[in-house]
Design a protein around this motif. Sequence first.
Motif, short mmCIF file in Angstrom:
data_model
loop_
_atom_site.label_atom_id
_atom_site.label_comp_id
_atom_site.label_asym_id
_atom_site.label_seq_id
_atom_site.Cartn_x
_atom_site.Cartn_y
_atom_site.Cartn_z
N THR A 18 0.82 -1.21 0.00
CA THR A 18 0.00 0.00 0.00
C THR A 18 0.86 1.26 0.00
OG1 THR A 18 -0.18 -0.21 2.42
CG2 THR A 18 -2.01 -1.07 1.09
N SER A 19 1.96 1.25 0.72
CA SER A 19 2.82 2.45 0.74
C SER A 19 3.56 2.62 -0.58
CB SER A 19 3.81 2.37 1.90
OG SER A 19 4.62 1.20 1.81
N ALA A 20 4.04 1.52 -1.17
CA ALA A 20 4.72 1.63 -2.47
C ALA A 20 3.75 2.11 -3.54
CB ALA A 20 5.34 0.29 -2.85
N THR A 21 2.52 1.60 -3.52
CA THR A 21 1.51 2.03 -4.49
C THR A 21 1.14 3.50 -4.28
OG1 THR A 21 0.63 -0.22 -4.54
CG2 THR A 21 -0.76 1.51 -5.44
N PHE A 22 0.97 3.88 -3.04
CA PHE A 22 0.67 5.29 -2.72
C PHE A 22 1.77 6.20 -3.24
CE2 PHE A 22 1.45 8.87 0.10
CZ PHE A 22 0.22 9.51 0.12
N LEU A 23 3.02 5.81 -2.99
CA LEU A 23 4.14 6.62 -3.44
C LEU A 23 4.18 6.72 -4.95
CD1 LEU A 23 6.73 8.18 -2.73
CD2 LEU A 23 7.95 6.00 -2.78
N PRO A 57 11.02 1.26 6.53
CA PRO A 57 11.32 2.58 7.10
C PRO A 57 11.40 3.69 6.05
CG PRO A 57 12.72 0.91 8.09
CD PRO A 57 12.01 0.25 6.95
N VAL A 58 12.07 3.42 4.91
CA VAL A 58 12.18 4.48 3.90
C VAL A 58 10.83 4.75 3.25
CG1 VAL A 58 12.83 3.01 1.93
CG2 VAL A 58 13.68 5.35 2.07
N LEU A 59 9.99 3.73 3.12
CA LEU A 59 8.63 3.95 2.62
C LEU A 59 7.81 4.74 3.63
CD1 LEU A 59 7.91 0.46 1.02
CD2 LEU A 59 8.04 2.64 -0.20
N VAL A 101 12.96 4.13 -4.48
CA VAL A 101 12.01 4.86 -3.64
C VAL A 101 12.45 6.31 -3.48
CG1 VAL A 101 11.06 5.03 -1.29
CG2 VAL A 101 11.21 2.80 -2.41
N PHE A 102 13.75 6.49 -3.30
CA PHE A 102 14.30 7.84 -3.17
C PHE A 102 14.01 8.67 -4.42
CE2 PHE A 102 17.84 10.82 -3.79
CZ PHE A 102 17.84 11.49 -2.58
N LEU A 103 14.19 8.07 -5.61
CA LEU A 103 13.89 8.78 -6.86
C LEU A 103 12.43 9.20 -6.91
CD1 LEU A 103 15.79 6.67 -9.56
CD2 LEU A 103 16.41 8.93 -8.69
N LEU A 107 5.75 -0.51 -13.42
CA LEU A 107 7.11 -1.03 -13.38
C LEU A 107 7.80 -0.70 -12.07
CD1 LEU A 107 8.31 -0.21 -17.02
CD2 LEU A 107 7.76 -2.46 -16.06
N PHE A 108 7.57 0.51 -11.55
CA PHE A 108 8.19 0.90 -10.29
C PHE A 108 7.74 -0.02 -9.16
CE2 PHE A 108 7.46 3.14 -6.27
CZ PHE A 108 8.76 3.49 -5.94
N VAL A 109 6.43 -0.17 -8.98
CA VAL A 109 5.92 -1.00 -7.88
C VAL A 109 6.36 -2.45 -8.06
CG1 VAL A 109 3.85 -1.85 -6.71
CG2 VAL A 109 3.97 0.53 -7.48
N ALA A 110 6.30 -2.95 -9.30
CA ALA A 110 6.67 -4.34 -9.54
C ALA A 110 8.14 -4.59 -9.25
CB ALA A 110 6.34 -4.72 -10.99
#
Length: 661
Positions: A112-117, A146-148, A320-322, A130-133
């Motif tokens: 959920t956090s990766a998709t939100f980001l 933590p970084v998410l 994630v930083f990008l 592609l990013f989430v995958a």
Amino acid sequence: MTADLPVPALLESSPAPRQSALRVYLPAFLASIYLLLIYVLPPPLPVRPSAYQLDDSWHIILTKAFLGGVQFGRDLVYTYGPWGFLQIAQGDPRIYPWLVGGRLLIAAAFVTSATFLARRGISNTLVRILFVAWVALLGDPVLLLPVLLLAVVLSAKRNSPLLHLMAIACGLTMLIKFTGFVSVGALLAAMAFEDLRHRRLPVIPAEILGSALAFWLLAGQSVIGVPAFVHGALSTAASYSPEMFVAGPSWEIVLAVILLAAIAMRGITSYISSDLWPPWPFCGWLALFFFLHTKEALVRHDSFHIWMGVVTALLPGALVFLCMFNVADTPLSLHPVLRLLKDLSLTWIVFMAVAFPVIQLGTDAGRERLQAAGDSFTAYRAMLAGESLSSQYQNQVAGFRRFMPLTKVPGTASFFPDFTSLLYANGLSVRLPPIPQAFAAYNSYLSGRNASFYRSATRPDFVFFDVLPIDGRYPTSSDPLSWMAFLDCYVPAGYPSVYLVLRSNGCHGVRTELISESVGQAGRPIAVPSASDSAIWVQFDLSPNLAGRMIATLARPPLTQLSVRTPKGESMFRISPEAARTGFLLSPLITTPASFERLFTDSVTDPAAQVKELKVIESSAGEKLFEPTIRFRFFRLPLPASRRLPEGSIAAAVWRPDLAH
């Protein structure tokens, strides 16, 4: 938290109301299916001799510790916490419900956090998918949470349910691995500082702390045991670099350095070209995140730690930083130099995220990951065929026992130095020291804990004993104080298998007696005093100077070696400052169980194995990082005559069942 920071239009935009739900939620759906099959649902790894790792007994130990209510910091001292089995579970299938529940929470927060980001930072649907995958494919959810969390904190509303889910999941990750304890703890402090600075209640930091305490108690741990756990983990982590480092391919170091430079360049150019930048505590935390995982990868520089530090943490963390700072163009950011630097850093990070994991698939670590995936699908097929996890486990144990059998002993048993998985697989009654693998008992505190255990009333009745130093260490420098405890409280009982069995025989107070001191320098031989009726124990100080301490903290110390000369010739071993400071059995040179066994005969020291002189060898770089003088202290280590066995009784090397009673 900083949800009130200005957000550029690219990040602020959200899908149009009539936008296809498939386009919006497809990344989360794909990542969820993948993590369910690969991460959440797989049962514990099979119990079998490892094809790739030195020894994966710690996987089984963590599983057994949770199920048995072992107290971390008291009964088990490690850099993993009571929920450490969530990292790599192996063995007892009773852990499966806990494994699924814990990983499901972590995976839900991760997806959920990766998709939100991705929705906030990437406008193109294909790039978003592609990013989430790719983050899900590469990343270890425990390491990336933590970084998410930071990314969500910087962009979500303060009352977002996602923040509360992330807080609970991060509280759990604090008790999986000590790296997570440090990482999440530092982020918690940074968030609390920002909340208090803006006169807000630190709700999310409080939720992280509260959930961590709740998971600690759920694991059967005592509240008063938290300081002992932190102290033990800190002691283990602080001595890790000088004791456990190994050198790896230099090209991997070069690529890692370029990757860090690209991350820094992307951050600097984003800072220059945009007013959207997190407060300095969060910037400091990002630097800590990348530092911790770089050091984890390059201190013990083998394929497994490269995979753990770079593939599953640094690379997805960089992606994630990008996404976190994918800010909209401004007039300043369109400057040709800034644009070039941003594009170069972006290209290198994306290239590394694709190419480097593909290269690493050909290493032992990559093959192990593929094997683990194969094991999971084999277990799925067996479960669909009606075979229970319990029966699968029993079949694994039976196969292990046929391959590496141990004779049953009438009492509790331990294994020295490392392969405790043999005890579990052979169905023995296991009683382990606080640091159950000797290679990890590498300072005076840790080895002292083990030695006290082997001298205590609760020590195991038997110890399956071998001489198996790792990394070319001096054989007796692994868990050195336990060697003295064995000489004090055990006697040999024969060879029921390839291993010598030591039997508890009561402790007799064996202690060292100082016989000489001398001062020398690296590269110069030092004579070792002789003691015909005793063994020789040595201590010496390899003291790093200020530059050495800084380099050891930021990277790793240079290799130090120990040359010893016996009548048979010269032998070279690795030695660490911690082992030298703690002290170890120097003479006679013990290289096999039989040579240790001879210490219990009338011929206490084998003349051919007596160490006549030693020499500390440092590299040219090491000579500049250590103090020039080395103080040596030699001790006599006597064996009480009442405990020596008649010469020849052990040479037969036959298991005597009567000695086991």
